[in-house]
Scaffold this active site. Sequence first.
Site, PDB file in Angstrom:
ATOM      1  CB  THR A  51       1.548   4.497   1.531  1.00  0.00           C
ATOM      2  OG1 THR A  51       1.296   3.164   2.061  1.00  0.00           O
ATOM      3  CG2 THR A  51       2.658   5.782   2.386  1.00  0.00           C
ATOM      4  CD  GLU A  90       6.244   0.685   4.878  1.00  0.00           C
ATOM      5  OE1 GLU A  90       6.979   1.355   5.089  1.00  0.00           O
ATOM      6  OE2 GLU A  90       5.163   0.048   5.484  1.00  0.00           O
ATOM      7  CE  LYS A 133       3.746   6.947  -2.131  1.00  0.00           C
ATOM      8  NZ  LYS A 133       3.007   7.306  -3.262  1.00  0.00           N
TER       9      LYS A 133
HETATM   10  P1  NAP Z   1       2.557  -0.334  -8.474  1.00  0.00           P
HETATM   11  O1  NAP Z   1       2.266  -1.441  -8.521  1.00  0.00           O
HETATM   12  O2  NAP Z   1       4.224  -0.166  -8.211  1.00  0.00           O
HETATM   13  O3  NAP Z   1       2.067   0.990  -9.420  1.00  0.00           O
HETATM   14  C1  NAP Z   1       3.201   2.077  -9.660  1.00  0.00           C
HETATM   15  C2  NAP Z   1       2.947   2.762 -11.233  1.00  0.00           C
HETATM   16  O4  NAP Z   1       3.424   3.810 -10.897  1.00  0.00           O
HETATM   17  C3  NAP Z   1       3.460   1.612 -11.658  1.00  0.00           C
HETATM   18  O5  NAP Z   1       2.282   1.606 -13.299  1.00  0.00           O
HETATM   19  C4  NAP Z   1       4.887   2.498 -12.297  1.00  0.00           C
HETATM   20  O6  NAP Z   1       5.054   2.325 -13.816  1.00  0.00           O
HETATM   21  C5  NAP Z   1       4.252   3.886 -12.263  1.00  0.00           C
HETATM   22  N1  NAP Z   1       5.722   4.417 -11.840  1.00  0.00           N
HETATM   23  C6  NAP Z   1       7.101   4.668 -10.820  1.00  0.00           C
HETATM   24  N2  NAP Z   1       7.428   5.530 -11.572  1.00  0.00           N
HETATM   25  C7  NAP Z   1       7.058   6.348 -12.404  1.00  0.00           C
HETATM   26  C8  NAP Z   1       7.658   7.474 -13.367  1.00  0.00           C
HETATM   27  N3  NAP Z   1       8.574   7.506 -12.968  1.00  0.00           N
HETATM   28  N4  NAP Z   1       7.068   8.169 -13.858  1.00  0.00           N
HETATM   29  C9  NAP Z   1       6.139   7.535 -14.396  1.00  0.00           C
HETATM   30  N5  NAP Z   1       5.318   6.035 -13.842  1.00  0.00           N
HETATM   31  C10 NAP Z   1       6.238   5.703 -12.781  1.00  0.00           C
HETATM   32  O7  NAP Z   1       1.769   0.571  -6.839  1.00  0.00           O
HETATM   33  P2  NAP Z   1       0.502   0.253  -6.132  1.00  0.00           P
HETATM   34  O8  NAP Z   1       0.463  -1.258  -5.336  1.00  0.00           O
HETATM   35  O9  NAP Z   1      -0.687  -0.068  -7.535  1.00  0.00           O
HETATM   36  O10 NAP Z   1       0.685   1.409  -5.869  1.00  0.00           O
HETATM   37  C11 NAP Z   1      -0.441   3.254  -6.274  1.00  0.00           C
HETATM   38  C12 NAP Z   1       0.305   3.581  -5.798  1.00  0.00           C
HETATM   39  O11 NAP Z   1       0.002   3.576  -4.087  1.00  0.00           O
HETATM   40  C13 NAP Z   1       1.986   4.167  -5.378  1.00  0.00           C
HETATM   41  O12 NAP Z   1       1.843   5.517  -5.257  1.00  0.00           O
HETATM   42  C14 NAP Z   1       1.687   3.222  -4.024  1.00  0.00           C
HETATM   43  O13 NAP Z   1       3.185   3.545  -3.448  1.00  0.00           O
HETATM   44  C15 NAP Z   1       0.508   3.412  -3.222  1.00  0.00           C
HETATM   45  N6  NAP Z   1       0.230   2.577  -2.387  1.00  0.00           N
HETATM   46  C16 NAP Z   1       0.542   1.237  -2.478  1.00  0.00           C
HETATM   47  C17 NAP Z   1      -0.441   0.329  -1.833  1.00  0.00           C
HETATM   48  C18 NAP Z   1      -0.074  -0.912  -1.570  1.00  0.00           C
HETATM   49  O14 NAP Z   1      -0.478  -2.121  -0.987  1.00  0.00           O
HETATM   50  N7  NAP Z   1      -1.187  -1.166  -3.057  1.00  0.00           N
HETATM   51  C19 NAP Z   1      -0.498   0.748  -0.469  1.00  0.00           C
HETATM   52  C20 NAP Z   1      -0.422   3.115  -0.154  1.00  0.00           C
HETATM   53  C21 NAP Z   1       0.205   3.215  -1.134  1.00  0.00           C
HETATM   54  P3  NAP Z   1       5.865   1.302 -14.425  1.00  0.00           P
HETATM   55  O15 NAP Z   1       4.424  -0.119 -15.356  1.00  0.00           O
HETATM   56  O16 NAP Z   1       6.383   1.496 -16.068  1.00  0.00           O
HETATM   57  O17 NAP Z   1       6.974   0.337 -13.536  1.00  0.00           O
HETATM   58  N1  GDD Z   2       8.463  -8.028  -0.011  1.00  0.00           N
HETATM   59  C1  GDD Z   2       8.893  -9.352   0.395  1.00  0.00           C
HETATM   60  N2  GDD Z   2       9.119 -10.406   0.709  1.00  0.00           N
HETATM   61  N3  GDD Z   2       8.372  -8.937   2.128  1.00  0.00           N
HETATM   62  C2  GDD Z   2       8.743  -9.860   2.738  1.00  0.00           C
HETATM   63  C3  GDD Z   2       8.803 -10.722   2.764  1.00  0.00           C
HETATM   64  C4  GDD Z   2       9.585 -10.778   1.038  1.00  0.00           C
HETATM   65  O1  GDD Z   2      10.371 -12.526   1.063  1.00  0.00           O
HETATM   66  N4  GDD Z   2       9.193 -11.755   3.755  1.00  0.00           N
HETATM   67  C5  GDD Z   2       8.482 -10.795   4.816  1.00  0.00           C
HETATM   68  N5  GDD Z   2       8.180  -9.944   4.145  1.00  0.00           N
HETATM   69  C6  GDD Z   2       7.837  -9.285   4.764  1.00  0.00           C
HETATM   70  C7  GDD Z   2       8.232  -6.921   4.771  1.00  0.00           C
HETATM   71  O2  GDD Z   2       8.953  -7.020   5.697  1.00  0.00           O
HETATM   72  C8  GDD Z   2       6.984  -6.695   6.028  1.00  0.00           C
HETATM   73  O3  GDD Z   2       7.331  -5.976   6.750  1.00  0.00           O
HETATM   74  C9  GDD Z   2       5.555  -7.195   5.303  1.00  0.00           C
HETATM   75  O4  GDD Z   2       6.452  -8.180   4.698  1.00  0.00           O
HETATM   76  C10 GDD Z   2       4.993  -6.805   3.741  1.00  0.00           C
HETATM   77  O5  GDD Z   2       5.811  -6.468   2.908  1.00  0.00           O
HETATM   78  P1  GDD Z   2       5.482  -6.020   1.072  1.00  0.00           P
HETATM   79  O6  GDD Z   2       4.729  -6.882   0.391  1.00  0.00           O
HETATM   80  O7  GDD Z   2       6.793  -5.864   0.404  1.00  0.00           O
HETATM   81  O8  GDD Z   2       5.165  -4.880   1.670  1.00  0.00           O
HETATM   82  P2  GDD Z   2       4.968  -3.350   2.734  1.00  0.00           P
HETATM   83  O9  GDD Z   2       4.241  -3.210   4.097  1.00  0.00           O
HETATM   84  O10 GDD Z   2       6.323  -3.027   2.896  1.00  0.00           O
HETATM   85  O11 GDD Z   2       4.663  -2.237   1.291  1.00  0.00           O
HETATM   86  C11 GDD Z   2       3.690  -2.623   0.833  1.00  0.00           C
HETATM   87  O12 GDD Z   2       2.141  -1.386   1.421  1.00  0.00           O
HETATM   88  C12 GDD Z   2       2.629   0.053   1.619  1.00  0.00           C
HETATM   89  C13 GDD Z   2       1.534   0.270   2.387  1.00  0.00           C
HETATM   90  O13 GDD Z   2       2.113  -0.229   3.962  1.00  0.00           O
HETATM   91  C14 GDD Z   2       3.309  -0.951  -0.796  1.00  0.00           C
HETATM   92  O14 GDD Z   2       2.452  -1.744  -1.327  1.00  0.00           O
HETATM   93  C15 GDD Z   2       3.609  -0.325  -0.384  1.00  0.00           C
HETATM   94  O15 GDD Z   2       3.681   0.584  -1.790  1.00  0.00           O
HETATM   95  C16 GDD Z   2       2.710   0.445   0.281  1.00  0.00           C
HETATM   96  O16 GDD Z   2       2.945   2.214   0.594  1.00  0.00           O
END
Ligand code: NAP
Ligand code: GDD
Length: 344
Positions: free
Chosen positions: A127, A129, A155
């Site tokens: 990520t 992050e 991560k």
């Molecule tokens: P998400 O919607 O939160 O999905 C997470 C998945 O992991 C869900 O299917 C969840 O199952 C499963 N899970 C969590 N804990 C588990 C456990 N202990 N055993 C088995 N399954 C488990 O995340 P996403 O947005 O699709 O992201 C996919 C991956 O990419 C994650 O690893 C996230 O950290 C990473 N990532 C995401 C982003 C982004 O912007 N979306 C960016 C960079 C990296 P449940 O349905 O049961 O909760």
């Molecule tokens: N969730 C949330 N809720 N975030 C808020 C809010 C609120 O009400 N208000 C402001 N924010 C700001 C957070 O402080 C952060 O700076 C930004 O919005 C994005 O927050 P999230 O949408 O929760 O995502 P994230 O960037 O912290 O993390 C997501 O992206 C990562 C990749 O950069 C997740 O998907 C992570 O799993 C992923 O790795």
Amino acid sequence: MKKALITGITGQDGYYLTKLLLKKGYEVHGIVRRNSQNSIGNLRYLSEEEREQITLHWGDITDNLFIDNVMKTVQPDEVYHLAAQSFVGFSFENPKFTYDVNIGGTLNMVNAVKEYSPSSRFYFAATSELYGKVQEVPQRETTPFYPRSPYGVSKLAGFWTVKNYRESYDLFMSNGILFNHESPMRGPEFVTRKITLAVARIYYNLQDCLELGNLNAKRDWGFAGDYVYGMWKMLQHSKPDDFVLATNETHTVREFAEEAFKVVGIDIEWEGEGVNEIGRDANSGKILVKVNPKYFRPCEVDLLIGDYSKAKRELGWEPKTKFKDLVKMMVEADLERVANGLKG
Ligand code: NAP
Ligand code: GDD
């Protein structure tokens, strides 16, 4: 027929990746953890025909016996390890749980590949992050890491675990350093979906106001559908490696909210500063956005913007969806969902 195993198949990315792999003719296996409702998360939005083609394995990635068994039985050509405690905010409240799932679970996965299916190609969901307090703008594969949350630290451990297994045991294991990617399948606790759902609810008079935390945080937001294609491309590459996927554009949370309200014809005017900042409907004067410090994080990632030129050069990958189109897609999907809910 190629076989793929997806952890986190019920999440946002799991949904889009499953659709992509089924379309490509893969036999898809997914790991789903049991819950009292037998819920299958976003997989419920697949067509019945698509759902029938998937084989689900019920268990948790922290259970190494279960993971070993699945790996032995399935012998996948490709493993997409997406499962994680993925919410940064929650990781500050539950760091131990986040480490157990994200570090312990990842170790279980790579070790099961090494022991029972060493010819599997493996993708790890790293990520942006990892960059946290950014050391370079834009961030690329060579930018030093500086995570700012238990999630980011977990991560980082996953990233190095994957790299170490790749180098130690000559396994095909790649890290995708993905910047934020969103969609109508995004969990409602993440800021983009929280905003688009609130806009739809405000539009239908089901909610008065949207409360947010840090409006100044900047993110590089892309569309999840584009990013899962990049994951797949990484596993089709000639060698395992680490790749950034991003859009190379950055926007504040404030801009995302502004753009989302525009989709329903509302222009937001901002006044005040810090915790006193508010966003009003420019027409009616009604307060639609407020800041609530409860959403602030103990440590913030202020700016993310990724350089995806390596992925473009070596994988031929590029993001297709523009920021405004992404926001529109998400607001329109939530308008439809809320309207359907109202119909009952
Ligand atoms: P998400 O919607 O939160 O999905 C997470 C998945 O992991 C869900 O299917 C969840 O199952 C499963 N899970 C969590 N804990 C588990 C456990 N202990 N055993 C088995 N399954 C488990 O995340 P996403 O947005 O699709 O992201 C996919 C991956 O990419 C994650 O690893 C996230 O950290 C990473 N990532 C995401 C982003 C982004 O912007 N979306 C960016 C960079 C990296 P449940 O349905 O049961 O909760
Ligand atoms: N969730 C949330 N809720 N975030 C808020 C809010 C609120 O009400 N208000 C402001 N924010 C700001 C957070 O402080 C952060 O700076 C930004 O919005 C994005 O927050 P999230 O949408 O929760 O995502 P994230 O960037 O912290 O993390 C997501 O992206 C990562 C990749 O950069 C997740 O998907 C992570 O799993 C992923 O790795």
